[in-house]
Design a protein around this motif. Sequence first.
Motif, short mmCIF file in Angstrom:
data_model
loop_
_atom_site.label_atom_id
_atom_site.label_comp_id
_atom_site.label_asym_id
_atom_site.label_seq_id
_atom_site.Cartn_x
_atom_site.Cartn_y
_atom_site.Cartn_z
N ASN A 92 0.82 -1.22 0.00
CA ASN A 92 0.00 0.00 0.00
C ASN A 92 0.85 1.26 0.00
OD1 ASN A 92 -2.41 -1.41 -0.06
ND2 ASN A 92 -2.65 -1.39 2.16
N ARG A 94 1.93 1.76 -3.58
CA ARG A 94 0.77 2.14 -4.40
C ARG A 94 0.38 3.59 -4.13
NH1 ARG A 94 -2.69 -3.32 -3.86
NH2 ARG A 94 -1.63 -4.47 -5.49
N GLN A 152 2.72 5.99 -5.74
CA GLN A 152 2.46 6.08 -7.18
C GLN A 152 1.25 6.96 -7.44
OE1 GLN A 152 1.52 2.36 -9.09
NE2 GLN A 152 1.11 3.35 -11.05
#
Length: 80
Positions: free
Chosen positions: A63, A66, A69
């Motif tokens: 997480n 992610r 990103q």
Amino acid sequence: MQMPPHYIGLEQARQVLAEMGVELTPRQMKRAADKDAAGCRKLPFFVDPIEGTLKIERGTLVNIYRQLQIDAENQYRNKN
């Protein structure tokens, strides 16, 4: 249904990141897990009270990458 936490060690964390395309050496992974001069870690590893080894929750590690990103993509979109 929420999955139970899945705690992994340094080498497993390095393998998870490699599967995501983030290739780190064992030394880089250890540096991310070690505390800095201020007592903070780059990633939220903790010392397992039973084994005495560093651990991190697998989902948390994924997480974090992610979210970084998503933040980078949002920053790019807001710039243009």
